[in-house]
Design a protein around this motif. Structure first.
Motif, PDB file in Angstrom:
ATOM      1  N   SER A   1       0.846  -1.182   0.000  1.00 35.59           N
ATOM      2  CA  SER A   1       0.000   0.000   0.000  1.00 35.59           C
ATOM      3  C   SER A   1       0.882   1.232   0.000  1.00 35.59           C
ATOM      4  O   SER A   1       2.096   1.149   0.092  1.00 35.59           O
ATOM      5  CB  SER A   1      -0.914   0.009   1.231  1.00 35.59           C
ATOM      6  OG  SER A   1      -0.147   0.061   2.410  1.00 35.59           O
ATOM      7  N   GLY A   2       0.233   2.416  -0.122  1.00 31.55           N
ATOM      8  CA  GLY A   2       0.990   3.652  -0.089  1.00 31.55           C
ATOM      9  C   GLY A   2       1.683   3.991  -1.382  1.00 31.55           C
ATOM     10  O   GLY A   2       2.682   4.693  -1.380  1.00 31.55           O
ATOM     11  N   CYS A   3       1.178   3.506  -2.513  1.00 29.38           N
ATOM     12  CA  CYS A   3       1.794   3.770  -3.810  1.00 29.38           C
ATOM     13  C   CYS A   3       0.774   4.428  -4.725  1.00 29.38           C
ATOM     14  O   CYS A   3       0.155   3.743  -5.553  1.00 29.38           O
ATOM     15  CB  CYS A   3       2.320   2.481  -4.430  1.00 29.38           C
ATOM     16  SG  CYS A   3       3.462   1.575  -3.362  1.00 29.38           S
ATOM     17  N   PRO A   4       0.520   5.727  -4.569  1.00 32.22           N
ATOM     18  CA  PRO A   4      -0.547   6.389  -5.315  1.00 32.22           C
ATOM     19  C   PRO A   4      -0.426   6.240  -6.822  1.00 32.22           C
ATOM     20  O   PRO A   4      -1.430   6.131  -7.514  1.00 32.22           O
ATOM     21  CB  PRO A   4      -0.409   7.852  -4.881  1.00 32.22           C
ATOM     22  CG  PRO A   4       0.301   7.814  -3.578  1.00 32.22           C
ATOM     23  CD  PRO A   4       1.216   6.644  -3.665  1.00 32.22           C
TER      24      PRO A   4
ATOM     25  N   ILE B   1      -6.936   3.267 -11.788  1.00 29.51           N
ATOM     26  CA  ILE B   1      -8.152   4.070 -11.821  1.00 29.51           C
ATOM     27  C   ILE B   1      -8.299   4.777 -13.162  1.00 29.51           C
ATOM     28  O   ILE B   1      -9.405   4.864 -13.722  1.00 29.51           O
ATOM     29  CB  ILE B   1      -8.147   5.080 -10.661  1.00 29.51           C
ATOM     30  CG1 ILE B   1      -8.273   4.348  -9.321  1.00 29.51           C
ATOM     31  CG2 ILE B   1      -9.276   6.097 -10.818  1.00 29.51           C
ATOM     32  CD1 ILE B   1      -8.186   5.242  -8.109  1.00 29.51           C
ATOM     33  N   ALA B   2      -7.192   5.278 -13.703  1.00 31.51           N
ATOM     34  CA  ALA B   2      -7.239   5.950 -15.007  1.00 31.51           C
ATOM     35  C   ALA B   2      -7.745   5.008 -16.091  1.00 31.51           C
ATOM     36  O   ALA B   2      -8.568   5.399 -16.934  1.00 31.51           O
ATOM     37  CB  ALA B   2      -5.859   6.493 -15.368  1.00 31.51           C
ATOM     38  N   GLN B   3      -7.277   3.780 -16.086  1.00 37.14           N
ATOM     39  CA  GLN B   3      -7.720   2.814 -17.082  1.00 37.14           C
ATOM     40  C   GLN B   3      -9.191   2.462 -16.893  1.00 37.14           C
ATOM     41  O   GLN B   3      -9.954   2.345 -17.845  1.00 37.14           O
ATOM     42  CB  GLN B   3      -6.870   1.546 -17.009  1.00 37.14           C
ATOM     43  CG  GLN B   3      -7.147   0.549 -18.136  1.00 37.14           C
ATOM     44  CD  GLN B   3      -6.892   1.152 -19.502  1.00 37.14           C
ATOM     45  OE1 GLN B   3      -5.812   1.665 -19.778  1.00 37.14           O
ATOM     46  NE2 GLN B   3      -7.906   1.124 -20.364  1.00 37.14           N
TER      47      GLN B   3
ATOM     48  N   LEU C   1      -4.692  12.807 -14.486  1.00 33.28           N
ATOM     49  CA  LEU C   1      -4.479  12.250 -13.152  1.00 33.28           C
ATOM     50  C   LEU C   1      -3.003  12.251 -12.768  1.00 33.28           C
ATOM     51  O   LEU C   1      -2.638  12.640 -11.657  1.00 33.28           O
ATOM     52  CB  LEU C   1      -5.033  10.828 -13.093  1.00 33.28           C
ATOM     53  CG  LEU C   1      -6.520  10.675 -12.766  1.00 33.28           C
ATOM     54  CD1 LEU C   1      -6.960   9.238 -13.002  1.00 33.28           C
ATOM     55  CD2 LEU C   1      -6.808  11.085 -11.334  1.00 33.28           C
ATOM     56  N   VAL C   2      -2.152  11.791 -13.667  1.00 37.18           N
ATOM     57  CA  VAL C   2      -0.733  11.618 -13.336  1.00 37.18           C
ATOM     58  C   VAL C   2       0.038  12.932 -13.409  1.00 37.18           C
ATOM     59  O   VAL C   2       0.764  13.301 -12.473  1.00 37.18           O
ATOM     60  CB  VAL C   2      -0.088  10.570 -14.267  1.00 37.18           C
ATOM     61  CG1 VAL C   2       1.419  10.474 -14.001  1.00 37.18           C
ATOM     62  CG2 VAL C   2      -0.750   9.211 -14.078  1.00 37.18           C
TER      63      VAL C   2
ATOM     64  N   ILE D   1      -6.592  16.923 -22.983  1.00 40.26           N
ATOM     65  CA  ILE D   1      -5.746  16.109 -22.116  1.00 40.26           C
ATOM     66  C   ILE D   1      -6.463  14.808 -21.765  1.00 40.26           C
ATOM     67  O   ILE D   1      -7.665  14.799 -21.480  1.00 40.26           O
ATOM     68  CB  ILE D   1      -5.364  16.892 -20.840  1.00 40.26           C
ATOM     69  CG1 ILE D   1      -4.333  16.111 -20.014  1.00 40.26           C
ATOM     70  CG2 ILE D   1      -6.580  17.252 -19.999  1.00 40.26           C
ATOM     71  CD1 ILE D   1      -3.735  16.911 -18.865  1.00 40.26           C
ATOM     72  N   THR D   2      -5.734  13.700 -21.802  1.00 39.82           N
ATOM     73  CA  THR D   2      -6.337  12.404 -21.499  1.00 39.82           C
ATOM     74  C   THR D   2      -6.592  12.268 -19.999  1.00 39.82           C
ATOM     75  O   THR D   2      -6.030  13.007 -19.185  1.00 39.82           O
ATOM     76  CB  THR D   2      -5.427  11.255 -21.952  1.00 39.82           C
ATOM     77  OG1 THR D   2      -4.222  11.279 -21.163  1.00 39.82           O
ATOM     78  CG2 THR D   2      -5.080  11.368 -23.428  1.00 39.82           C
TER      79      THR D   2
END
Length: 239
Positions: free
Chosen positions: A14-17, A24-26, A62-63, A56-57
């Motif tokens: 965990s802890g890896c945004p 989530i983007a996919q 998001l990233v 923008i995609t």
């Protein structure tokens, strides 16, 4: 509390945004692609809708925008996904498309950060990150709160279901480890061929969550929401 996430190592469970954000983007990209095929009526237009899809995609938004500049924790980004799902649950006529996904994202992230994180930015900063005006982000904040009945609390059990499903998807998509080098077999011992079939990978909970979100978009969806998953710049950017 969210600050604890940033101390995790790259191999931590965990802890890896960034890894969560990619999943989530996919998920949202696939959902938007399907929903963009549906007709939209004037009655379905909300303050979240833009006149045309932003250039923008979803992934880059998001990233390269939210994750990079808003310093969100893993908990925040998962809560944001849940809030977006709540919007769909409470408003069956609302359809997530390329016209509203960007405003939904920045607003849900802002609300989640305010609710969970010890430190968060003001609305003007989120407006700059999201590529919208300060007055618009203020209006979108109130609109989303109204659409989810001002219900920002998420039970630990519900949060954990979403988190585990997202990490299941990460593990499912991870490349398989290379097999170990073959061990020399003595000449007197014949090698035995493996006969046990290998099970095909099972679709993770994220796939089920995506299907649930898609069902929520249907005007005929009236199933019990309590069972299982509730699914998971410049000014020109999202104008």
């Amino acid at each position: 509390m969210g600050a604890l996430s940033h101390a995790a190592t790259a191999d931590a469970p965990s802890g890896c945004p960034q890894r969560i954000v990619q999943v989530i983007a996919q998920l949202l990209t696939d959902l938007v692609h399907r929903n963009d095929q549906l007709p939209i009526s004037p009655a379905q237009i909300t303050p979240f809708h833009s006149s045309k899809p932003p250039a923008i995609t979803i992934s880059n938004y998001l990233v390269d925008r939210i994750l990079k500049y808003a310093n969100v924790s893993e908990e925040t980004i998962i809560l944001a996904l849940i809030y977006m799902d709540l919007v769909v649950q409470y408003n069956p006529e609302f359809v997530i498309t390329s016209l509203n996904i960007h405003r939904l994202l920045i607003t849900s992230v802002m609300l989640a950060s305010k609710f969970f994180d010890d430190l968060y930015y003001n609305n003007a900063y989120y407006a700059r990150v999201g590529g919208i005006s300060n007055s618009e982000v203020n209006n979108l904040e109130m609109e989303m709160l109204r659409m989810i009945s001002f219900s920002l609390y998420v039970s630990p059990e519900q949060y954990e279901r979403y988190r585990c499903s997202l990490y299941d998807q990460i593990r499912w998509k991870a490349p398989a480890a290379l097999p170990p080098a073959p061990v020399p077999v003595p000449a007197a011992v014949a090698p035995v061929a493996a006969t046990t079939p290998v099970a095909a990978p099972v679709a993770s909970g994220v796939a089920a969550m995506q299907q649930h979100m898609e069902r929520n978009q249907s005007q005929h969806y009236h199933a019990n929401m309590a069972a299982g998953f509730h699914a998971v710049h410049q000014m020109a950017i999202v104008s």
